[in-house]
Scaffold this motif. Structure first.
Motif, short mmCIF file in Angstrom:
data_model
loop_
_atom_site.label_atom_id
_atom_site.label_comp_id
_atom_site.label_asym_id
_atom_site.label_seq_id
_atom_site.Cartn_x
_atom_site.Cartn_y
_atom_site.Cartn_z
N GLU A 179 6.34 -22.38 18.79
CA GLU A 179 7.01 -23.54 18.21
C GLU A 179 6.03 -24.69 18.03
OE1 GLU A 179 9.85 -25.85 16.51
OE2 GLU A 179 10.02 -23.71 17.04
N HIS A 182 3.77 -23.85 15.07
CA HIS A 182 4.45 -24.05 13.79
C HIS A 182 4.57 -25.54 13.45
CE1 HIS A 182 6.58 -19.92 14.49
NE2 HIS A 182 5.37 -19.78 13.98
N SER A 183 4.85 -26.34 14.45
CA SER A 183 4.99 -27.78 14.21
C SER A 183 3.68 -28.39 13.74
CB SER A 183 5.47 -28.48 15.49
OG SER A 183 6.74 -27.99 15.88
N ARG A 185 1.21 -26.86 12.20
CA ARG A 185 0.89 -26.38 10.86
C ARG A 185 1.76 -27.05 9.80
NH1 ARG A 185 2.35 -22.81 6.96
NH2 ARG A 185 0.66 -21.68 5.89
N GLU A 186 3.02 -27.30 10.13
CA GLU A 186 3.90 -27.95 9.16
C GLU A 186 3.49 -29.39 8.89
OE1 GLU A 186 7.68 -27.43 10.95
OE2 GLU A 186 7.91 -25.32 10.32
N ALA A 247 0.67 -18.42 11.68
CA ALA A 247 1.16 -19.75 12.07
C ALA A 247 2.23 -20.27 11.12
CB ALA A 247 0.00 -20.75 12.14
N ASP A 248 3.03 -19.36 10.59
CA ASP A 248 4.07 -19.74 9.63
C ASP A 248 5.44 -19.36 10.20
OD1 ASP A 248 5.68 -20.32 7.52
OD2 ASP A 248 4.66 -19.02 6.07
N ARG A 249 6.31 -20.34 10.28
CA ARG A 249 7.64 -20.10 10.84
C ARG A 249 8.42 -19.07 10.02
NH1 ARG A 249 10.10 -23.72 14.17
NH2 ARG A 249 8.76 -25.40 13.35
N ASN A 251 7.11 -16.56 8.37
CA ASN A 251 6.36 -15.31 8.25
C ASN A 251 7.22 -14.12 8.66
OD1 ASN A 251 4.43 -13.22 9.84
ND2 ASN A 251 3.39 -14.04 8.04
N TRP A 254 6.95 -12.96 12.38
CA TRP A 254 7.68 -13.79 13.34
C TRP A 254 9.19 -13.61 13.18
CZ3 TRP A 254 7.49 -15.71 17.81
CH2 TRP A 254 8.35 -16.72 18.22
#
Length: 276
Positions: A179, A182-183, A185-186, A247-249, A251, A254
């Motif tokens: 989490e 992801h944060s 990377r976003e 690193a993509d939510r 993806n 994941w």
């Protein structure tokens, strides 16, 4: 010695004869009824193995009960052989992640039953071999083996609870770090923090991998039962490492791994024991 062994066989002769006749009759019926034989061989390899194991265990229990009136020694040998089927042939496949809770419960139950059965078998052998023991000595032997089996069962169940606790912690750690990854990377796809966050995720995934690769009921890897089937375990680890790299939510890796993590944590959470 030969006279003693001969006496054992003489006393066990009626039960042995009945068991042999029953086995031969069953085999004859199975061989002559082609539809039954075909149905058996149409089962998968895993199902056939489970069927043979169940039949062997049932036969062993019947032999134990039948031999008790004639020979405690023979009954003990039969009981130990029956328990060894469970102890020496752990499950490797055949359950899914949604069935993990049932898998844990059944493995704990059958492993504990096999340990108690082994202790009873040793007790029968001792009492049957030393038939001239006094009642006090017989009680002492029985209680000693009974207490030993209780200790072994407690150690095995404690191990399972401790492992479930570690798996629950491992899943929570992976989810928290994913989490965070992801944060970051976003907010910024080119953030300098991404490599460190990825590395932290990989380390947490490795921790979870070691926990999931630990055997449920014993430290002997060849004799213990896995938490997850081999294929499921490998697929999950591959998806998690891929998800950490991407690193993509959203993806796919994941998306596939996340529900499995929730199911694993839910199943293991029922057996959590921080004090184990």
């Amino acid at each position: 010695m030969f006279e003693y062994v001969g006496g054992l066989f003489d006393r066990a002769q009626p039960a042995t004869f009945a068991l042999v006749c029953s086995a031969l009759l069953h085999y004859a019926v199975l061989a002559t009824r082609s539809e039954t034989a075909q149905a058996l061989w149409q089962l998968s390899r895993r199902q056939r193995r489970l069927t043979v194991r169940a039949a062997f265990v049932l036969l062993g229990l019947c032999a134990t009960v039948a031999l008790i009136p004639f020979s405690l020694f023979g009954a003990g040998v039969a009981l130990i052989l029956t328990a060894s089927v469970r102890l020496a042939s752990p499950r490797k496949q055949g359950w899914t992640v949604p069935e993990l809770d049932v898998h844990i419960l059944t493995e704990v139950f059958f492993h504990s039953t096999a340990l108690v059965g082994t202790a009873l078998g040793i007790n029968f052998i001792a009492l049957g071999h030393y038939s001239d023991l006094q009642n006090g000595q017989r009680v002492t032997i029985t209680l000693t083996l009974l207490i030993g089996s209780v200790v072994a069962v407690n150690k095995s169940t404690t191990r399972t609870r401790k492992l479930c606790t570690e798996i629950t912690k491992g899943v929570s750690g992976v989810r928290r770090h994913m989490e965070s990854l992801h944060s970051v990377r976003e907010l910024n796809k080119n953030s300098e923090r991404l490599p460190d966050k990825r590395q932290e995720c990989h380390e947490k995934i490795d921790d979870l991998s070691r926990a999931l690769d630990t055997r449920l009921n014993t430290g002997y890897r060849q004799l213990g039962t896995r938490v997850l089937p081999v294929d499921t375990f490998k697929t999950l680890m591959t998806d998690l490492h891929t998800a950490a790299d991407e690193a993509d939510r959203e993806n796919l890796s994941w998306s596939q791994a996340s529900p499995l993590l929730d199911e694993i944590r839910a199943a293991c959470a029922k057996h959590v024991d921080e004090m184990a």
